[in-house]
Design a protein around this motif. Structure first.
Motif, PDB file in Angstrom:
ATOM      1  N   PHE A 251       0.846  -1.191   0.000  1.00 20.65           N
ATOM      2  CA  PHE A 251       0.000   0.000   0.000  1.00 20.65           C
ATOM      3  C   PHE A 251       0.879   1.238   0.000  1.00 20.65           C
ATOM      4  O   PHE A 251       2.061   1.177   0.304  1.00 20.65           O
ATOM      5  CB  PHE A 251      -0.876   0.033   1.274  1.00 20.65           C
ATOM      6  CG  PHE A 251      -1.679  -1.206   1.475  1.00 20.65           C
ATOM      7  CD1 PHE A 251      -2.897  -1.376   0.835  1.00 20.65           C
ATOM      8  CD2 PHE A 251      -1.221  -2.223   2.295  1.00 20.65           C
ATOM      9  CE1 PHE A 251      -3.638  -2.523   1.012  1.00 20.65           C
ATOM     10  CE2 PHE A 251      -1.955  -3.384   2.482  1.00 20.65           C
ATOM     11  CZ  PHE A 251      -3.169  -3.530   1.833  1.00 20.65           C
ATOM     12  N   LYS A 252       0.256   2.375  -0.323  1.00 22.78           N
ATOM     13  CA  LYS A 252       0.891   3.649  -0.010  1.00 22.78           C
ATOM     14  C   LYS A 252       0.551   3.884   1.450  1.00 22.78           C
ATOM     15  O   LYS A 252      -0.587   3.680   1.871  1.00 22.78           O
ATOM     16  CB  LYS A 252       0.294   4.780  -0.846  1.00 22.78           C
ATOM     17  CG  LYS A 252       0.746   4.793  -2.277  1.00 22.78           C
ATOM     18  CD  LYS A 252       0.199   6.005  -2.975  1.00 22.78           C
ATOM     19  CE  LYS A 252       0.605   5.989  -4.428  1.00 22.78           C
ATOM     20  NZ  LYS A 252       0.036   7.114  -5.173  1.00 22.78           N
ATOM     21  N   PHE A 253       1.534   4.298   2.220  1.00 20.05           N
ATOM     22  CA  PHE A 253       1.236   4.555   3.624  1.00 20.05           C
ATOM     23  C   PHE A 253       2.049   5.732   4.132  1.00 20.05           C
ATOM     24  O   PHE A 253       3.093   6.078   3.589  1.00 20.05           O
ATOM     25  CB  PHE A 253       1.473   3.303   4.482  1.00 20.05           C
ATOM     26  CG  PHE A 253       2.914   2.946   4.700  1.00 20.05           C
ATOM     27  CD1 PHE A 253       3.585   3.376   5.832  1.00 20.05           C
ATOM     28  CD2 PHE A 253       3.594   2.169   3.779  1.00 20.05           C
ATOM     29  CE1 PHE A 253       4.917   3.044   6.035  1.00 20.05           C
ATOM     30  CE2 PHE A 253       4.916   1.831   3.972  1.00 20.05           C
ATOM     31  CZ  PHE A 253       5.587   2.268   5.109  1.00 20.05           C
ATOM     32  N   ARG A 254       1.506   6.354   5.158  1.00 14.77           N
ATOM     33  CA  ARG A 254       2.181   7.485   5.795  1.00 14.77           C
ATOM     34  C   ARG A 254       1.924   7.388   7.291  1.00 14.77           C
ATOM     35  O   ARG A 254       0.796   7.157   7.720  1.00 14.77           O
ATOM     36  CB  ARG A 254       1.645   8.802   5.248  1.00 14.77           C
ATOM     37  CG  ARG A 254       2.339  10.027   5.794  1.00 14.77           C
ATOM     38  CD  ARG A 254       1.903  11.303   5.084  1.00 14.77           C
ATOM     39  NE  ARG A 254       0.483  11.501   5.055  1.00 14.77           N
ATOM     40  CZ  ARG A 254      -0.215  12.121   6.018  1.00 14.77           C
ATOM     41  NH1 ARG A 254       0.393  12.574   7.080  1.00 14.77           N
ATOM     42  NH2 ARG A 254      -1.513  12.286   5.893  1.00 14.77           N
ATOM     43  N   ILE A 255       2.966   7.583   8.055  1.00  9.11           N
ATOM     44  CA  ILE A 255       2.856   7.555   9.509  1.00  9.11           C
ATOM     45  C   ILE A 255       2.897   8.994  10.010  1.00  9.11           C
ATOM     46  O   ILE A 255       3.850   9.720   9.734  1.00  9.11           O
ATOM     47  CB  ILE A 255       4.013   6.742  10.130  1.00  9.11           C
ATOM     48  CG1 ILE A 255       3.985   5.309   9.610  1.00  9.11           C
ATOM     49  CG2 ILE A 255       3.944   6.789  11.656  1.00  9.11           C
ATOM     50  CD1 ILE A 255       5.236   4.518   9.916  1.00  9.11           C
TER      51      ILE A 255
ATOM     52  N   ARG B 213      -1.914   6.308   7.824  1.00  9.83           N
ATOM     53  CA  ARG B 213      -2.776   6.481   6.648  1.00  9.83           C
ATOM     54  C   ARG B 213      -2.380   5.429   5.622  1.00  9.83           C
ATOM     55  O   ARG B 213      -1.206   5.345   5.254  1.00  9.83           O
ATOM     56  CB  ARG B 213      -2.590   7.884   6.080  1.00  9.83           C
ATOM     57  CG  ARG B 213      -3.398   8.149   4.873  1.00  9.83           C
ATOM     58  CD  ARG B 213      -4.606   8.954   5.257  1.00  9.83           C
ATOM     59  NE  ARG B 213      -5.279   9.377   4.041  1.00  9.83           N
ATOM     60  CZ  ARG B 213      -6.564   9.258   3.875  1.00  9.83           C
ATOM     61  NH1 ARG B 213      -7.319   8.788   4.809  1.00  9.83           N
ATOM     62  NH2 ARG B 213      -7.127   9.647   2.762  1.00  9.83           N
ATOM     63  N   ILE B 214      -3.343   4.608   5.203  1.00 14.26           N
ATOM     64  CA  ILE B 214      -3.081   3.526   4.244  1.00 14.26           C
ATOM     65  C   ILE B 214      -4.008   3.702   3.063  1.00 14.26           C
ATOM     66  O   ILE B 214      -5.212   3.906   3.231  1.00 14.26           O
ATOM     67  CB  ILE B 214      -3.348   2.139   4.887  1.00 14.26           C
ATOM     68  CG1 ILE B 214      -2.543   1.964   6.170  1.00 14.26           C
ATOM     69  CG2 ILE B 214      -3.012   1.035   3.891  1.00 14.26           C
ATOM     70  CD1 ILE B 214      -2.873   0.679   6.909  1.00 14.26           C
ATOM     71  N   GLY B 215      -3.447   3.624   1.851  1.00 12.24           N
ATOM     72  CA  GLY B 215      -4.253   3.732   0.633  1.00 12.24           C
ATOM     73  C   GLY B 215      -3.743   2.783  -0.435  1.00 12.24           C
ATOM     74  O   GLY B 215      -2.684   2.165  -0.281  1.00 12.24           O
ATOM     75  N   PRO B 216      -4.495   2.672  -1.517  1.00 15.10           N
ATOM     76  CA  PRO B 216      -4.071   1.784  -2.600  1.00 15.10           C
ATOM     77  C   PRO B 216      -2.808   2.311  -3.267  1.00 15.10           C
ATOM     78  O   PRO B 216      -2.563   3.506  -3.310  1.00 15.10           O
ATOM     79  CB  PRO B 216      -5.257   1.790  -3.564  1.00 15.10           C
ATOM     80  CG  PRO B 216      -6.002   3.042  -3.255  1.00 15.10           C
ATOM     81  CD  PRO B 216      -5.734   3.374  -1.825  1.00 15.10           C
ATOM     82  N   ARG B 217      -2.010   1.403  -3.792  1.00 15.45           N
ATOM     83  CA  ARG B 217      -0.775   1.782  -4.525  1.00 15.45           C
ATOM     84  C   ARG B 217      -1.121   2.433  -5.823  1.00 15.45           C
ATOM     85  O   ARG B 217      -1.976   2.227  -6.491  1.00 15.45           O
ATOM     86  CB  ARG B 217       0.073   0.543  -4.789  1.00 15.45           C
ATOM     87  CG  ARG B 217       0.925   0.199  -3.564  1.00 15.45           C
ATOM     88  CD  ARG B 217       1.817  -0.970  -3.823  1.00 15.45           C
ATOM     89  NE  ARG B 217       3.216  -0.867  -4.020  1.00 15.45           N
ATOM     90  CZ  ARG B 217       4.070   0.069  -3.662  1.00 15.45           C
ATOM     91  NH1 ARG B 217       3.687   1.142  -3.110  1.00 15.45           N
ATOM     92  NH2 ARG B 217       5.344  -0.052  -3.861  1.00 15.45           N
TER      93      ARG B 217
END
Length: 169
Positions: free
Chosen positions: A153-157, A165-169
């Motif tokens: 996933f695309k993610f940001r801490i 925050r987790i989203g689709p690649r």
């Protein structure tokens, strides 16, 4: 690509509306519609709370057999579960398959299993390789959430807000 997927999901939802009304196929169609809705919600990404435990961040994860409390560890190449967590969730540990892992205590060999339906928030991986490894200073945690999950996933801490925050690649 995300826009194309959204368009295909929208078309599929429209077709499902009519199938859902069918007395024979309705139940299966409703289940499929819920899966589509779940994916549509996920295209915007999800925010998962990070629970603070000392200097560590903990996330709640799920398998079909139960809930997990995992330390968020971007330095871990693979997600791990403790032997106790594996037993509690009735996971079969096949000790014939193992992986070498570099830990703070040095190189260790750990059994590896494949789990189905591993989720964090609405982010789901259908099949995930998981190492079975005790945690030193466990404090009630069930393992580590590693990069083999997060890299899908695309993610940001956001440490200040305490959010992943987790989203689709």
């Amino acid at each position: 690509e995300v826009h194309g997927r959204l368009q295909r999901f929208a078309q599929a939802r429209y077709s499902l509306y009519f199938i859902v009304q069918d007395s024979v196929m309705g139940a299966r169609a409703r289940a499929l519609e819920e899966r589509i809705n779940e994916r549509l919600r996920f295209t915007e990404g999800v925010t998962v709370p990070l629970l603070k435990h000392g200097i560590h961040h903990v996330v709640e994860a799920r398998l079909p057999s139960g809930a997990l409390r995992l330390l968020l560890d971007t330095g871990a190449s693979i997600t791990t579960l403790t032997p106790n967590a594996a037993r509690r969730l009735n996971l079969s540990v096949d000790s014939d398959r193992s992986i070498s892992l570099a830990t703070a205590g040095g190189l260790v060999s750990a059994p590896i299993i494949e789990v189905s339906g591993f989720t964090v928030g609405a982010a789901k991986v259908e099949r995930l390789q998981v190492g079975i490894l005790p945690l030193v200073g466990n404090d009630g945690f069930d393992g580590l959430l590693g990069m083999n999950f997060l890299q899908q996933f695309k993610f940001r801490i956001d440490q200040q807000a305490g959010m992943l925050r987790i989203g689709p690649r």
